[in-house]
Design a protein around this motif. Sequence first.
Motif, PDB file in Angstrom:
ATOM      1  N   LYS A  72       2.586  11.430  -7.307  1.00 21.46           N
ATOM      2  CA  LYS A  72       1.755  11.978  -8.382  1.00 21.46           C
ATOM      3  C   LYS A  72       2.569  12.870  -9.311  1.00 21.46           C
ATOM      4  N   SER A  73       3.498  13.616  -8.746  1.00 26.50           N
ATOM      5  CA  SER A  73       4.310  14.511  -9.572  1.00 26.50           C
ATOM      6  C   SER A  73       5.283  13.746 -10.467  1.00 26.50           C
ATOM      7  N   MET A  74       5.587  12.502 -10.113  1.00 25.21           N
ATOM      8  CA  MET A  74       6.504  11.693 -10.928  1.00 25.21           C
ATOM      9  C   MET A  74       5.821  11.091 -12.147  1.00 25.21           C
ATOM     10  N   GLY A  75       4.464  11.128 -12.193  1.00 28.87           N
ATOM     11  CA  GLY A  75       3.762  10.600 -13.350  1.00 28.87           C
ATOM     12  C   GLY A  75       3.886   9.087 -13.446  1.00 28.87           C
ATOM     13  N   PRO A  76       4.105   8.563 -14.671  1.00 35.43           N
ATOM     14  CA  PRO A  76       4.217   7.107 -14.845  1.00 35.43           C
ATOM     15  C   PRO A  76       5.360   6.488 -14.044  1.00 35.43           C
ATOM     16  N   LEU A  77       6.390   7.253 -13.758  1.00 36.98           N
ATOM     17  CA  LEU A  77       7.523   6.705 -13.009  1.00 36.98           C
ATOM     18  C   LEU A  77       7.159   6.396 -11.563  1.00 36.98           C
ATOM     19  N   GLY A  78       6.066   6.993 -11.066  1.00 36.89           N
ATOM     20  CA  GLY A  78       5.661   6.740  -9.689  1.00 36.89           C
ATOM     21  C   GLY A  78       4.829   5.492  -9.517  1.00 36.89           C
ATOM     22  N   ALA A  79       4.519   4.780 -10.618  1.00 38.13           N
ATOM     23  CA  ALA A  79       3.702   3.569 -10.516  1.00 38.13           C
ATOM     24  C   ALA A  79       4.389   2.502  -9.665  1.00 38.13           C
ATOM     25  N   ALA A  80       5.733   2.486  -9.703  1.00 38.42           N
ATOM     26  CA  ALA A  80       6.460   1.465  -8.942  1.00 38.42           C
ATOM     27  C   ALA A  80       6.314   1.652  -7.436  1.00 38.42           C
ATOM     28  N   LEU A  81       5.918   2.862  -7.011  1.00 42.00           N
ATOM     29  CA  LEU A  81       5.785   3.150  -5.579  1.00 42.00           C
ATOM     30  C   LEU A  81       4.352   3.029  -5.085  1.00 42.00           C
ATOM     31  N   SER A  82       3.406   2.696  -5.982  1.00 43.17           N
ATOM     32  CA  SER A  82       2.001   2.621  -5.581  1.00 43.17           C
ATOM     33  C   SER A  82       1.769   1.534  -4.544  1.00 43.17           C
ATOM     34  N   GLY A  83       2.416   0.385  -4.740  1.00 42.42           N
ATOM     35  CA  GLY A  83       2.253  -0.706  -3.788  1.00 42.42           C
ATOM     36  C   GLY A  83       2.740  -0.337  -2.397  1.00 42.42           C
ATOM     37  N   LYS A  84       3.860   0.354  -2.343  1.00 41.71           N
ATOM     38  CA  LYS A  84       4.398   0.781  -1.046  1.00 41.71           C
ATOM     39  C   LYS A  84       3.458   1.772  -0.372  1.00 41.71           C
ATOM     40  N   LEU A  85       2.855   2.692  -1.151  1.00 43.56           N
ATOM     41  CA  LEU A  85       1.918   3.645  -0.571  1.00 43.56           C
ATOM     42  C   LEU A  85       0.677   2.961  -0.011  1.00 43.56           C
ATOM     43  N   LYS A  86       0.217   1.898  -0.683  1.00 44.33           N
ATOM     44  CA  LYS A  86      -0.941   1.167  -0.168  1.00 44.33           C
ATOM     45  C   LYS A  86      -0.634   0.546   1.194  1.00 44.33           C
ATOM     46  N   GLU A  87       0.564  -0.018   1.339  1.00 43.43           N
ATOM     47  CA  GLU A  87       0.954  -0.579   2.630  1.00 43.43           C
ATOM     48  C   GLU A  87       1.002   0.498   3.707  1.00 43.43           C
ATOM     49  N   TYR A  88       1.572   1.667   3.347  1.00 41.61           N
ATOM     50  CA  TYR A  88       1.647   2.755   4.317  1.00 41.61           C
ATOM     51  C   TYR A  88       0.259   3.268   4.682  1.00 41.61           C
ATOM     52  N   LYS A  89      -0.647   3.265   3.726  1.00 43.94           N
ATOM     53  CA  LYS A  89      -2.005   3.728   4.003  1.00 43.94           C
ATOM     54  C   LYS A  89      -2.703   2.808   4.998  1.00 43.94           C
ATOM     55  N   GLN A  90      -2.546   1.493   4.813  1.00 42.61           N
ATOM     56  CA  GLN A  90      -3.121   0.542   5.770  1.00 42.61           C
ATOM     57  C   GLN A  90      -2.499   0.726   7.149  1.00 42.61           C
ATOM     58  N   GLU A  91      -1.192   0.982   7.177  1.00 43.91           N
ATOM     59  CA  GLU A  91      -0.518   1.205   8.449  1.00 43.91           C
ATOM     60  C   GLU A  91      -1.031   2.477   9.120  1.00 43.91           C
TER      61      GLU A  91
END
Length: 227
Positions: A72-91
Motif C-alpha cells: 500500500k505504501s508503494m502506491g501504483p508501483l505495488g500493483a505488480a505485487l497484488s497477484g502474489k498477495l492474493k496467493e499468499y492470502k489463500q495460503e
Amino acid sequence: MDVARGFQSVVTTSEVFQSYEEDYHRLIERLRALAAVVEGGAVAERGAAGSEMLEAHERAKQAFQQMEFEVKSMGPLGAALSGKLKEYKQEMLACRTLVRNVQARLQREGLLGQAPRDEEKAERDSANRLRAGARRLEDSRRTALEAEAIGLNVMSELHDQRDSLKRTKGHLNDVDGHLGTSKMFLNLMSRRVQGNQAMVWCLAIVLFITLVFVIYLKLQKLTAFLR
C-alpha cells in the motif's frame, strides 16, 4: 535529484517487502513441518508442536500484514505485487484452517488446554498492530497532504514574485526610455549653448574690429588736423 530520491525509496520498499516475504515462507514451511509432527510424533512432541504451530501461524500472519502495508505504501508501483498477495492470502486461509483443526484435535486429546486462550490473545495483539499500522498510514497521508499544501503555497508565492519582477522590469524599461529622451534634450541644449557661444565670440570679434577701425579713423583725423 528528486528522481534519484524517489528511485531510492522504491528500491528500499521492495527490499523490505522481500525481507517480510522470506520470513513468511520460512514460517509457513515451519508450520507445515510442525503439522507433520502433530500427525505422527510422540505425545509430548505433539503438544509442543501444536503450541509452536499457533505461534508460527501468528508470526506468518504478521509477516503477511506487513507485506500488505508495504504494498500500500508503494502506491501504483505495488500493483505488480497484488497477484502474489492474493496467493499468499489463500495460503494463509488454508494454514488457518489447518491450525484450527490441529488445535481442536489436540484439545480433544487434552494435549493443548491453553490453545483457545492463547489464540484469542494472539488475535487481539494482531488487531492492535493492525490499528497501529492504520494510524501510521493515516499520519503519513496527513503529512503528505500538509507537504502538498506547503508546496502549493510556495508555488503561489513564486508566481506572485515573478509577476512583481515583470512589473519591475517594465518600470525599468520606462525609466530607460525617459532617460534616453532626457539625454537627447540635453544634447540638443548643449548644441544650442555651443552655437550661442560661437555667435557671442563672433559678435565680440566684429565689435573689436569696428572699435579698432574707429580708433584708426580718429587717429587719422587727429594727425591731419595737427598738420
